[in-house]
Structure formats: C-alpha cells, structure tokens
Design a protein around this motif. Structure first.
Motif, PDB file in Angstrom:
ATOM      1  N   VAL A  76      18.709  -5.810   5.581  1.00 45.95           N
ATOM      2  CA  VAL A  76      17.781  -5.831   6.214  1.00 45.95           C
ATOM      3  C   VAL A  76      16.365  -5.554   5.734  1.00 45.95           C
ATOM      4  O   VAL A  76      16.333  -4.924   4.644  1.00 45.95           O
ATOM      5  N   ARG A  77      15.394  -6.441   6.220  1.00 49.42           N
ATOM      6  CA  ARG A  77      13.887  -6.131   5.390  1.00 49.42           C
ATOM      7  C   ARG A  77      13.185  -5.103   6.451  1.00 49.42           C
ATOM      8  O   ARG A  77      12.949  -5.476   7.453  1.00 49.42           O
ATOM      9  N   ARG A  78      12.884  -4.060   5.924  1.00 48.59           N
ATOM     10  CA  ARG A  78      12.179  -3.015   6.590  1.00 48.59           C
ATOM     11  C   ARG A  78      10.814  -3.534   6.992  1.00 48.59           C
ATOM     12  O   ARG A  78      10.212  -4.078   6.306  1.00 48.59           O
ATOM     13  N   PRO A  96       8.814   4.077   5.582  1.00 44.95           N
ATOM     14  CA  PRO A  96       8.418   3.909   4.126  1.00 44.95           C
ATOM     15  C   PRO A  96       9.335   2.613   3.473  1.00 44.95           C
ATOM     16  O   PRO A  96       9.976   2.058   4.153  1.00 44.95           O
ATOM     17  N   HIS A  97       8.847   2.101   2.476  1.00 48.19           N
ATOM     18  CA  HIS A  97       9.272   0.707   1.693  1.00 48.19           C
ATOM     19  C   HIS A  97       9.316  -0.085   2.846  1.00 48.19           C
ATOM     20  O   HIS A  97      10.191  -1.185   2.806  1.00 48.19           O
ATOM     21  N   ALA A  98       8.195  -0.222   3.539  1.00 40.15           N
ATOM     22  CA  ALA A  98       7.894  -1.614   4.079  1.00 40.15           C
ATOM     23  C   ALA A  98       8.024  -2.824   3.501  1.00 40.15           C
ATOM     24  O   ALA A  98       7.414  -2.995   2.366  1.00 40.15           O
ATOM     25  N   GLY A  99       8.741  -3.748   3.742  1.00 35.65           N
ATOM     26  CA  GLY A  99       8.936  -4.941   3.110  1.00 35.65           C
ATOM     27  C   GLY A  99       9.946  -5.108   2.202  1.00 35.65           C
ATOM     28  O   GLY A  99      10.261  -6.124   1.638  1.00 35.65           O
ATOM     29  N   HIS A 100      10.510  -3.916   1.898  1.00 33.67           N
ATOM     30  CA  HIS A 100      11.886  -3.969   0.898  1.00 33.67           C
ATOM     31  C   HIS A 100      13.070  -4.191   1.739  1.00 33.67           C
ATOM     32  O   HIS A 100      13.178  -3.995   2.915  1.00 33.67           O
ATOM     33  N   TRP A 101      13.976  -4.620   0.987  1.00 32.27           N
ATOM     34  CA  TRP A 101      15.373  -4.983   1.743  1.00 32.27           C
ATOM     35  C   TRP A 101      16.200  -3.563   1.664  1.00 32.27           C
ATOM     36  O   TRP A 101      16.304  -2.807   0.629  1.00 32.27           O
ATOM     37  N   ALA A 102      17.137  -3.482   2.678  1.00 31.90           N
ATOM     38  CA  ALA A 102      17.959  -2.095   2.707  1.00 31.90           C
ATOM     39  C   ALA A 102      19.084  -2.152   3.517  1.00 31.90           C
ATOM     40  O   ALA A 102      19.234  -3.520   4.179  1.00 31.90           O
ATOM     41  N   ASP A 148      12.269  -6.372   9.871  1.00 32.95           N
ATOM     42  CA  ASP A 148      11.448  -7.738  10.163  1.00 32.95           C
ATOM     43  C   ASP A 148      12.514  -9.072  10.032  1.00 32.95           C
ATOM     44  O   ASP A 148      12.428 -10.065  10.536  1.00 32.95           O
ATOM     45  N   GLU A 149      13.756  -8.725   9.415  1.00 35.53           N
ATOM     46  CA  GLU A 149      14.685  -9.670   8.892  1.00 35.53           C
ATOM     47  C   GLU A 149      16.091  -9.267   8.734  1.00 35.53           C
ATOM     48  O   GLU A 149      15.964  -8.011   8.110  1.00 35.53           O
ATOM     49  N   ALA A 150      17.109  -9.889   8.793  1.00 38.34           N
ATOM     50  CA  ALA A 150      18.339  -9.426   8.514  1.00 38.34           C
ATOM     51  C   ALA A 150      19.196 -10.816   8.183  1.00 38.34           C
ATOM     52  O   ALA A 150      18.663 -11.906   8.594  1.00 38.34           O
ATOM     53  N   ALA A 151      19.945 -10.558   6.814  1.00 37.73           N
ATOM     54  CA  ALA A 151      20.513 -11.758   6.136  1.00 37.73           C
ATOM     55  C   ALA A 151      21.591 -11.311   5.605  1.00 37.73           C
ATOM     56  O   ALA A 151      21.745 -10.228   4.904  1.00 37.73           O
ATOM     57  N   TRP A 152      22.314 -12.259   5.360  1.00 33.77           N
ATOM     58  CA  TRP A 152      23.735 -12.049   4.470  1.00 33.77           C
ATOM     59  C   TRP A 152      23.153 -12.738   3.174  1.00 33.77           C
ATOM     60  O   TRP A 152      22.522 -13.580   2.971  1.00 33.77           O
ATOM     61  N   VAL A 153      22.937 -11.844   2.043  1.00 30.01           N
ATOM     62  CA  VAL A 153      22.638 -11.817   0.508  1.00 30.01           C
ATOM     63  C   VAL A 153      23.678 -12.079  -0.465  1.00 30.01           C
ATOM     64  O   VAL A 153      24.543 -11.049  -0.418  1.00 30.01           O
ATOM     65  N   ALA A 154      23.535 -13.027  -1.134  1.00 25.39           N
ATOM     66  CA  ALA A 154      24.566 -13.241  -2.251  1.00 25.39           C
ATOM     67  C   ALA A 154      24.668 -11.819  -2.966  1.00 25.39           C
ATOM     68  O   ALA A 154      23.432 -11.822  -3.676  1.00 25.39           O
ATOM     69  N   VAL A 155      25.615 -11.404  -3.378  1.00 29.23           N
ATOM     70  CA  VAL A 155      25.573 -10.164  -4.306  1.00 29.23           C
ATOM     71  C   VAL A 155      25.262 -10.435  -5.492  1.00 29.23           C
ATOM     72  O   VAL A 155      24.339  -9.542  -6.218  1.00 29.23           O
ATOM     73  N   ASP A 156      25.513 -11.400  -6.346  1.00 25.72           N
ATOM     74  CA  ASP A 156      24.973 -11.888  -7.417  1.00 25.72           C
ATOM     75  C   ASP A 156      23.536 -12.322  -7.560  1.00 25.72           C
ATOM     76  O   ASP A 156      22.939 -12.573  -8.813  1.00 25.72           O
ATOM     77  N   SER A 157      22.805 -12.341  -6.536  1.00 20.66           N
ATOM     78  CA  SER A 157      21.271 -12.614  -6.596  1.00 20.66           C
ATOM     79  C   SER A 157      20.570 -11.193  -6.755  1.00 20.66           C
ATOM     80  O   SER A 157      19.493 -11.315  -6.656  1.00 20.66           O
ATOM     81  N   LEU A 158      21.316 -10.086  -6.542  1.00 19.90           N
ATOM     82  CA  LEU A 158      20.547  -8.731  -6.428  1.00 19.90           C
ATOM     83  C   LEU A 158      20.114  -8.155  -7.732  1.00 19.90           C
ATOM     84  O   LEU A 158      19.600  -6.861  -7.812  1.00 19.90           O
ATOM     85  N   GLY A 159      20.757  -8.748  -8.805  1.00 18.44           N
ATOM     86  CA  GLY A 159      20.410  -8.013 -10.110  1.00 18.44           C
ATOM     87  C   GLY A 159      20.960  -6.652 -10.138  1.00 18.44           C
ATOM     88  O   GLY A 159      20.404  -5.601 -10.828  1.00 18.44           O
ATOM     89  N   LEU A 160      22.319  -6.525  -9.830  1.00 24.07           N
ATOM     90  CA  LEU A 160      23.004  -5.190  -9.823  1.00 24.07           C
ATOM     91  C   LEU A 160      23.445  -4.987 -11.039  1.00 24.07           C
ATOM     92  O   LEU A 160      23.771  -5.713 -11.870  1.00 24.07           O
ATOM     93  N   ARG A 189      18.184  -5.352 -12.236  1.00 20.55           N
ATOM     94  CA  ARG A 189      17.449  -5.913 -13.316  1.00 20.55           C
ATOM     95  C   ARG A 189      16.163  -6.562 -13.124  1.00 20.55           C
ATOM     96  O   ARG A 189      15.628  -7.020 -11.783  1.00 20.55           O
ATOM     97  N   PRO A 190      15.262  -6.569 -14.168  1.00 26.30           N
ATOM     98  CA  PRO A 190      13.776  -7.131 -13.852  1.00 26.30           C
ATOM     99  C   PRO A 190      13.895  -8.738 -13.326  1.00 26.30           C
ATOM    100  O   PRO A 190      14.739  -9.311 -13.679  1.00 26.30           O
ATOM    101  N   GLY A 191      12.775  -8.933 -12.435  1.00 24.93           N
ATOM    102  CA  GLY A 191      12.807 -10.275 -12.054  1.00 24.93           C
ATOM    103  C   GLY A 191      13.567 -10.560 -10.575  1.00 24.93           C
ATOM    104  O   GLY A 191      13.141 -11.355 -10.018  1.00 24.93           O
ATOM    105  N   THR A 192      14.287  -9.480 -10.193  1.00 32.29           N
ATOM    106  CA  THR A 192      14.851  -9.416  -9.092  1.00 32.29           C
ATOM    107  C   THR A 192      13.942  -9.819  -7.780  1.00 32.29           C
ATOM    108  O   THR A 192      13.180  -8.735  -7.811  1.00 32.29           O
ATOM    109  N   THR A 193      13.978 -10.610  -6.961  1.00 31.34           N
ATOM    110  CA  THR A 193      12.851 -10.975  -5.895  1.00 31.34           C
ATOM    111  C   THR A 193      13.318  -9.837  -4.594  1.00 31.34           C
ATOM    112  O   THR A 193      12.337  -9.322  -3.900  1.00 31.34           O
ATOM    113  N   ARG A 194      14.414  -9.563  -4.640  1.00 29.79           N
ATOM    114  CA  ARG A 194      14.946  -8.639  -3.388  1.00 29.79           C
ATOM    115  C   ARG A 194      15.144  -7.439  -3.688  1.00 29.79           C
ATOM    116  O   ARG A 194      15.988  -6.866  -4.086  1.00 29.79           O
ATOM    117  N   LYS A 195      13.922  -6.431  -3.670  1.00 34.69           N
ATOM    118  CA  LYS A 195      13.912  -5.217  -4.095  1.00 34.69           C
ATOM    119  C   LYS A 195      14.587  -4.235  -2.857  1.00 34.69           C
ATOM    120  O   LYS A 195      14.175  -4.431  -1.953  1.00 34.69           O
TER     121      LYS A 195
END
Length: 268
Positions: free
Chosen positions: A39-41, A45-51, A126-138, A152-158
């Motif tokens: 979910v996007r907060r 705290p951390h408004a706009g970040h995903w959690a 603000d939003e909820a989504a199923w996000v591909a794990v391989d896109s999270l830069g874990l 990892r650097p460059g990951t868009t969904r912080k």
C-alpha cells in the motif's frame, strides 16, 4: 497485597508507552511472477512510500485476528473466507527508532494464497497494488546477516520503515517453506500437473529447475502427491502425450526435502 488491590493501584503511565502493530507479507502468483501486496501511504510518517498492509492491534483482538483483519481490508477478501489463505507468524520487529511516532513493536505475518483479487486501498492509503517482487530491488538472502537491509539503488518503489528487512525475511521464509512443506500445492488448483507445480517452485525460488529431476524428486517424497488417475484433455503446447494429473497428498512435512539448487550444492 492481593492481586485485586495491586491492580487497583497499578498505573501503566509509570512506564514508557509502547504500541503493538501487525504487518502482513502477503504473496501470490500472477502472470507467472511472484507478487507482494503493498500500500502507498497517504499520510506521514513516510507519506508516499510503499508499505506492507498493517496497523495497530485493536484492544479487543489477538494478533492473528489483527493480521487477518488487515489482510481482509486490503484485499477485499472477507475475514471469514480467509481459510484458504496460509497465514503464519513470521517474526517480531522492535528496534528503537523503527517508527518516528513512538516505540512500536510489529509482529509480522506471512500469507500465501492463490488468485487473490485486486486490492482496494484502505482509508490510510492512497493506493494498494500487487507488486512483482523482482521489481523491488531486494537484497539476496545470503547478504542479510549482520548488514543493513536496503533496496538496490534505482528502485522506484521505496519501502517505508524497516519493511525492506521484513519483506526480505518473508521471502526467505517462503522459499524455505517450499523445501520442506507441501505449501506449493496452495498455488495450484485441486488437480494439477507436475509441470504446473514445478512452475510454482521456479517462480518462488527464482531458479530454473530441470524438469526430469523435479519430476523424479516430487514423486519420491511419500505423501506429497496423489495420482488422480486421469490426464489432461490435451498434450502440451508442442503436442506430445497428455500429462498426468495429481492432487495434494496428506503429508505435512516433505522428507526428503526438496532443496533449492543453491542449497543443494551447499550440502554436497
């Protein structure tokens, strides 16, 4: 002093306040990729970040109930219909400073389920989504011990708070569960082919498996699979014989375990 007398004079304000939350690491498979519910907060705290979906535990509920409620609120699956969802406690996270509001201890839960619906954001997102794990830069699980867990650097969904650590732990637990339990059968239908089951393992593990070796291994584990005594209606995409159908057996633990290729090499 009796217990009644003690409780009558007890003042909880004599101790620093501590809050308890639940967070849910919910995985499903969509379009051949492992997905995580985020979910996007909407607020600090951390408004706009995903959690991870989660929140404070209600005074009148226990921890598993709170985790089920949070999952139901974000997926639209009614709490009473969560029986098909595998839900287990993952771990407890309580480092000082993990939440800037106050001392917050989070009990994280791991959830698996096939075919969960598109999520609906709750009032605090603000939003909820199923996000591909391989896109999270874990980070790789092998790099976690004793080191900060960062995307990892460059990951868009912080990810907010310490949720990168929680997700990485959840992914490692999920991969391990497939080694020694029949949990992979939760991601296929009541009747399935061994190729369909292999696809689950490949998706969660992130490894390509040798088809013949996998076929031999799963059939050698007592109680893992039961033959239906039937086959698919047609052969594969390239033709050939029709595949045999199986259903989950009654085994609760797999022995011998189905080790990931990397772990299999390590124990040789």
């Amino acid at each position: 002093m009796t217990e009644e007398e003690f409780l009558a004079t007890y003042d909880p304000r004599a101790y620093p306040p501590v809050a308890v939350t639940v967070d849910v690491v919910a995985f499903t498979i969509r379009d051949g990729r492992l997905h995580l519910l985020l979910v996007r907060r909407a607020a600090p705290p951390h408004a706009g970040h995903w959690a991870l979906p989660g929140g404070f535990v209600h005074p009148d509920e226990d921890l598993p109930t709170g985790a089920g409620r949070e999952l139901a609120e974000e997926t639209g699956v009614q709490a009473g219909a969560l029986g098909r969802v595998h839900l287990e406690q993952l771990g407890t996270y309580g480092a000082p400073g993990r939440d800037p509001r106050m001392r917050v201890v989070s009990v994280a839960y791991l959830a698996f389920a096939p075919d969960l619906p598109d999520p609906a954001a709750g009032s605090d997102a603000d939003e909820a989504a199923w996000v591909a794990v391989d896109s999270l830069g874990l980070p790789d699980a092998a790099t976690l011990t004793g080191r900060p867990v960062q995307q990892r650097p460059g990951t868009t969904r912080k990810l907010a708070f310490d949720h990168t650590r929680i997700v990485a732990d959840g992914l490692d637990r999920a991969r391990s569960k497939l080694e020694y339990t029949p949990l992979a059968t939760r991601f296929v239908g009541p009747e399935f082919t061994i190729a369909e089951l292999r696809a689950v393992y490949e998706t969660v593990w992130g490894d390509t498996l040798h088809a013949g070796n996998f076929h031999r291994k799963v059939l050698s584990v007592p109680g893992f699979l039961d033959s239906v005594g039937a086959t698919t209606d047609r052969g594969g995409a390239r033709g050939g014989p029709r595949a045999r159908l199986y259903r989950a057996g009654d085994a609760r633990l797999l022995h011998p375990a189905l080790l990931r290729p990397s772990r299999e090499e390590a124990v040789r």
